[in-house]
Motif scaffolding. Structure first.
Motif, PDB file in Angstrom:
ATOM      1  N   GLU A  55       0.833  -1.216   0.000  1.00 26.89           N
ATOM      2  CA  GLU A  55       0.000   0.000   0.000  1.00 26.89           C
ATOM      3  C   GLU A  55       0.865   1.263   0.000  1.00 26.89           C
ATOM      4  N   ILE A  58       1.435   2.391  -4.021  1.00 29.47           N
ATOM      5  CA  ILE A  58       0.341   2.844  -4.883  1.00 29.47           C
ATOM      6  C   ILE A  58      -0.925   2.967  -4.036  1.00 29.47           C
ATOM      7  N   ASP A  59      -1.850   3.800  -4.443  1.00 33.18           N
ATOM      8  CA  ASP A  59      -3.118   3.945  -3.729  1.00 33.18           C
ATOM      9  C   ASP A  59      -4.004   2.730  -4.034  1.00 33.18           C
ATOM     10  N   TYR A  64      -7.828   0.496 -10.865  1.00 32.12           N
ATOM     11  CA  TYR A  64      -7.030   0.844 -12.049  1.00 32.12           C
ATOM     12  C   TYR A  64      -7.308  -0.099 -13.220  1.00 32.12           C
ATOM     13  N   ILE A  69       0.481  -0.877 -16.741  1.00 33.02           N
ATOM     14  CA  ILE A  69       1.523  -0.644 -15.742  1.00 33.02           C
ATOM     15  C   ILE A  69       2.790  -1.408 -16.114  1.00 33.02           C
ATOM     16  N   PHE A  99       2.931   3.699 -14.053  1.00 32.98           N
ATOM     17  CA  PHE A  99       1.912   3.624 -15.097  1.00 32.98           C
ATOM     18  C   PHE A  99       2.546   3.903 -16.450  1.00 32.98           C
TER      19      PHE A  99
END
Length: 209
Positions: A55, A58-59, A64, A69, A99
């Motif tokens: 965590e 990345i959120d 997503y 990615i 990304f």
């Protein structure tokens, strides 16, 4: 020492996010989440590869799905006790994730390098059409005395070469991670569709220790 050990297991994949993040576990207050990524093969079929992501990278509350990615890290294994048996669970432990604007055609979208030791007798066989295959199980060392156990599959002349490996032999492998669906028979009347993961070997070398 730990830097050297990190170098013996290197993965980079690029693909399209195919699921939301699902909570896996927590270590010292850091949460880890699973997410699936679809990675194209040259044949345009796709491998569905599970990533384990912190965590802190990345959120994980965002969805997503459909975004591209690039992720790099290590291919790791752990044993899960399942139906009175141990089941080997494999995923890419992500160290970096970014990304991408779009999927890159012809780019190396799925590469893995492993440096480890044969921990099971190789299984060599031929398909009904005469294609040569060898299955290997590679133990790759990790810091703090741990190891990852990675199934690998070799083809053709690599399969013939690998068939001669002895348990404990030191080898280096270059290849790609692939997923494969199979049907597991649970009882006389019940079956379950599962996915297996393995490294499809493009190059391998026997190392002199």
């Amino acid at each position: 020492m730990s830097d050297k050990i990190i170098e013996n297991n290197q993965v980079t994949i690029m693909g399209r996010v195919a699921s939301e993040f699902v909570y896996s576990h927590e270590v010292f207050g850091e949460g880890f989440y699973m997410v699936d990524v679809l990675v194209k093969r040259l044949s345009n079929s796709e491998d569905r590869i599970p990533l384990m992501v912190s965590e802190r990278l990345i959120d994980v509350t965002q969805d997503y799905t459909g975004e591209f990615i690039v992720a790099s890290g290590q291919f790791r294994s752990y044993n899960r006790h399942d139906e009175q048996k141990n089941r080997l669970i494999l995923s890419v432990f992500v160290r970096e994730i970014v990304f991408a604007q779009e999927e890159l055609d012809g780019a190396k979208t799925n590469t893995i390098f492993l440096d480890g030791y044969i921990c099971k007798e190789p299984v060599y066989r031929k398909t009904p059409l005469g294609r040569e295959i060898a299955d290997l199980l590679l133990a790759v060392n990790r810091p703090y005395g741990k190891s990852d156990y990675i199934p690998c599959i070799c083809w053709g002349r690599n399969a013939r070469f690998a068939a001669g490996f002895q348990v404990g032999e030191h080898v280096q492998i270059l290849g790609r991670i692939q997923s494969r669906e199979y049907v597991k028979k649970l009882s006389e009347t019940e079956t379950q569709k599962r996915v297996a993961y393995e490294v499809s070997v493009s190059k391998l070398e026997c190392m002199e220790d």
